[in-house]
Design an enzyme around this catalytic site. Structure first.
Site, short mmCIF file in Angstrom:
data_model
loop_
_atom_site.label_atom_id
_atom_site.label_comp_id
_atom_site.label_asym_id
_atom_site.label_seq_id
_atom_site.Cartn_x
_atom_site.Cartn_y
_atom_site.Cartn_z
N SER A 107 0.82 -1.22 0.00
CA SER A 107 0.00 0.00 0.00
C SER A 107 0.85 1.27 0.00
O SER A 107 0.39 2.32 -0.46
CB SER A 107 -0.94 0.00 1.21
OG SER A 107 -0.21 -0.20 2.41
N HIS B 8 1.78 4.52 4.98
CA HIS B 8 1.06 5.26 3.94
C HIS B 8 1.65 6.66 3.75
O HIS B 8 1.74 7.15 2.62
CB HIS B 8 -0.42 5.35 4.31
CG HIS B 8 -1.09 4.01 4.33
ND1 HIS B 8 -2.32 3.80 4.91
CD2 HIS B 8 -0.70 2.79 3.84
CE1 HIS B 8 -2.67 2.54 4.78
NE2 HIS B 8 -1.70 1.90 4.14
#
Length: 670
Positions: A151, A204
């Site tokens: 991610s 992230h």
């Protein structure tokens, strides 16, 4: 990324089934190869179809495991492992749509390099952020958080996707909320952290920072360099290789066949279809744009004209050129193709003339530097400035000759097998040589300025006995040139990445970062020249010479100082007259080549070969050597020969002392 959990059961669950259904709905033939291979590899890794030499437990990344325990392999492998099948599903579905758009836009090779760079960069950035949070908040939990998953790379791709596809001022919807497109990735970061508390906020965030580093920072330059290096060392493409590559491609009867246009390998194409391929990473070409080919209705590649057919067809590369090259090409072919060919021939003649001039300048400068360093009587302040100027010119001449010879060898090699490697076509090395060349050119301009300043001060002020501050002079001549060139190189590295080896740099606006100060140096030297002429005319008025003699001396001094002070370089401030007649372009090319490449010869002639002090030193040295040879031949006694040479040496020392006293008296002889 998610904090580490157990590796879990490696079996096909609902998440994997839904991912497979999603891929089949899109169509495997529509998914670009790198995107499809990346998804397949991560699924196979999760299902243990690929059995790597590590456990999923050993794949997560943290400050504790990497920086303290030294398990550095996690930097590479943590990105491609996933905590569970739903983690895999959401990441791969999100990556599918981003990968399809970006790979079609960038090309498969560059996209694969982008993924590799993003994977390593996200891991490194995660470690840096976690270590910073640990030290700043004095909380050891940040260093123990172990993250895993793709991610972080996906967030970096989101930043890039928004940058390429979102127009300024546009809005997008995120879970029903309208947010500005430029802030969407930040809003998604906060939203995911609220809805999924187990997600890695630092992971992230690291992906977003990596995406910004590519969009606004140095990562794009790194990806471009790697792309050029891999392309350069790939196997040479041929028509046979192109046909072999597309041998198993799906195509039907009546399609245009696969073909190779000596640059790109084109796949089979359906009739009445325009095929696009990324532009090759050549000099003056933007690899982010596309070359075009059109397949006619009857399954034949279209020629240059709309209804023209050619064997193998015609490729339209007009969109590939950067704006600076397009402008030059339009100017070159503004009249006719015959005139363009003549201008190219003139340019080749100008290049040969440049190499001759640079070779002559190189020999002259070497001789002058030897004379200045060998004769002690020539070691004074004025000569020290000459040595610095000659050294700067010598470095520039050597670099230019090296590049020209390299280009000649490479072009000669291209006619044979096309696999020759050199400075001109090696990414990184080519840019480095051009940076060194611009540094040497800037140093030459600045030392020319110091020559003019010193000469102006000598003639206009009573400072003949004062020595210049060579620390300040060195800082201006060498230090300022390094500063100016470094600033220009940084801007070029970040903002001029669309073409190989910075082709067209001299016609870009960024070139004025170093060209502007050079122009100011030329203007200052012009002011020095005019004031020097005024002083010379004033002194000549005070003398008893007639008017004709005064004018002749003033004109002679001006002609000597004109190439010395760099006024002739003002021609380089104007663009080449490619859109003018052949005669005008020829005059411009030849005059510029003579004035520029023979500059070392001009300055050597003025400051060394025609300098009376240098000539006297050479004549005296020759006379002394002749006398010594005569003494050695005629004197049978070794003692008498030593005594005679000692007397000759005493005479030489006395002559040098007299010459040193004479140097304190100003002279109008340049």
């Amino acid at each position: 990324m998610q904090p580490r959990r157990g590796r879990g059961q490696s079996q096909v669950g609902l998440g994997v089934i839904m991912l497979a259904s999603q891929l089949l709905n899109v169509g495997l033939d529509r998914i670009p190869p790198v995107t499809l291979a990346t998804i397949a590899a991560q699924v196979a890794l999760f299902l243990n179809i690929i059995r790597p030499p590590w456990h999923r437990y050993d794949a997560c990344i943290s400050v504790l495991t990497v920086l303290r325990q030294g398990d550095y392999k996690r930097i590479l492998i943590s990105t491609f492992e996933h905590a569970d099948e739903w983690h895999l599903y959401y990441n791969m579905v999100s990556f599918l749509w981003k990968g399809m758009r970006l790979e079609q836009r960038m090309g498969s090779r560059r996209f694969a390099i982008l993924l590799a760079v993003f994977s390593v960069s996200c891991s490194m950035t995660y470690l840096a952020l976690a270590k910073t949070a640990t030290d700043f908040f004095h909380d050891g939990s940040y260093s123990r958080q172990c993250a895993i998953g793709f991610s972080g790379v996906i967030f970096a791709l989101k930043v890039l996707t928004h940058q390429l596809e979102s127009a300024p001022g546009t809005w997008t919807y995120l879970s029903g909320l309208a947010v500005p497109a430029r802030w969407a990735v930040w809003a998604e970061l906060v939203l995911i952290h609220i809805l999924v508390p187990g997600a890695s906020f630092i992971g992230h965030l690291a992906g977003i920072l990596v995406g910004l580093a590519y969009t606004y920072g140095p990562l794009e330059y790194a990806v471009s360099c790697l792309d050029k290096i891999i392309a350069a060392f790939s196997a040479a493409a041929t028509l046979e290789g192109c046909l072999r590559y597309h041998r198993n491609s799906a195509y039907q009867d009546g399609w245009c066949n696969a073909t190779f246009d000596s640059i790109l390998c084109w796949p089979p194409t359906a009739p009445s279809t325009e095929q696009l391929l990324p532009c090759p990473p050549f000099k003056g070409v933007d690899p982010n744009k596309f070359a075009r080919r059109y397949c006619l209705e009857d399954g034949i590649w279209r020629g240059r004209a709309h209804h023209e057919t050619l064997v193998g067809g015609w490729t339209n590369y007009s969109d590939c050129f950067i704006p600076e090259v397009k402008k030059l090409m339009d100017q070159l072919y503004s009249s006719s193709g015959d005139d363009a060919g003549k201008k190219l021939t003139i340019a080749r003649v100008g290049r040969i003339l440049e190499m001759v001039g640079l070779s002559v300048s190189f020999c002259c400068i070497i001789i002058c530097l030897f004379l200045f360093c060998y004769f002690r009587r020539l070691r004074n302040s004025r000569t020290r400035i000459h040595i610095h100027l000659f050294t700067a010119i010598l470095v520039l001449v050597v670099l230019r000759l090296t590049l020209y010879i390299d280009q000649y060898i490479i072009r000669a090699g291209d006619s044979n097998d096309g696999n020759e490697r050199g400075i001109d076509n090696t990414p990184g090395l080519c840019e480095l040589f051009y940076v060194l060349q611009e540094w040497a050119r800037s140093a030459t301009f600045l030392w020319m300025f110091l020559e003019g300043y010193y000469l102006h001060s000598t003639l206009t002020r009573d400072v003949f006995n004062e020595k210049p501050n060579f620390v300040v002079f060195s800082l201006i001549g060498w230090g300022l040139s390094i500063l100016l060139t470094s600033v220009w190189a940084i801007f070029m590295a970040y903002l001029y990445t669309e073409t190989q080896c910075w082709w067209g740099k001299h016609v870009s606006r960024l070139y004025w970062i170093i060209q502007g100060p050079r122009f100011m140096v030329i203007a200052a030297n012009l002011g020095f020249l005019l004031n020097i002429l005024r002083v010379l005319v004033t002194k000549l008025h005070e003398s008893s010479s007639n008017d004709v003699q005064k004018v002749r001396k003033a004109v002679r001094a001006a002609l000597f100082l004109l190439p010395l002070l760099g006024i002739t370089h003002s021609l380089e401030m104007f663009e080449p007259p490619l859109d003018r007649s052949v005669a005008v372009f020829g005059c411009y090319t030849i005059v510029l080549a003579v004035l520029d490449s023979f500059q070392g010869f001009y300055i050597s002639l003025l400051y060394c070969f025609l300098n009376q002090e240098v000539r006297d030193a050479v004549v005296k040295q020759w006379h002394d050597m002749s006398v010594q040879r005569q003494l050695g031949c005629r004197r049978p006694s070794h003692i008498d020969r030593k005594a005679s040479c000692r007397l000759l040496h005493m005479h030489s020392v006395r002559t040098d002392a007299e010459a040193t006293v004479e140097q304190t008296v100003p002279t109008e002889n340049p």
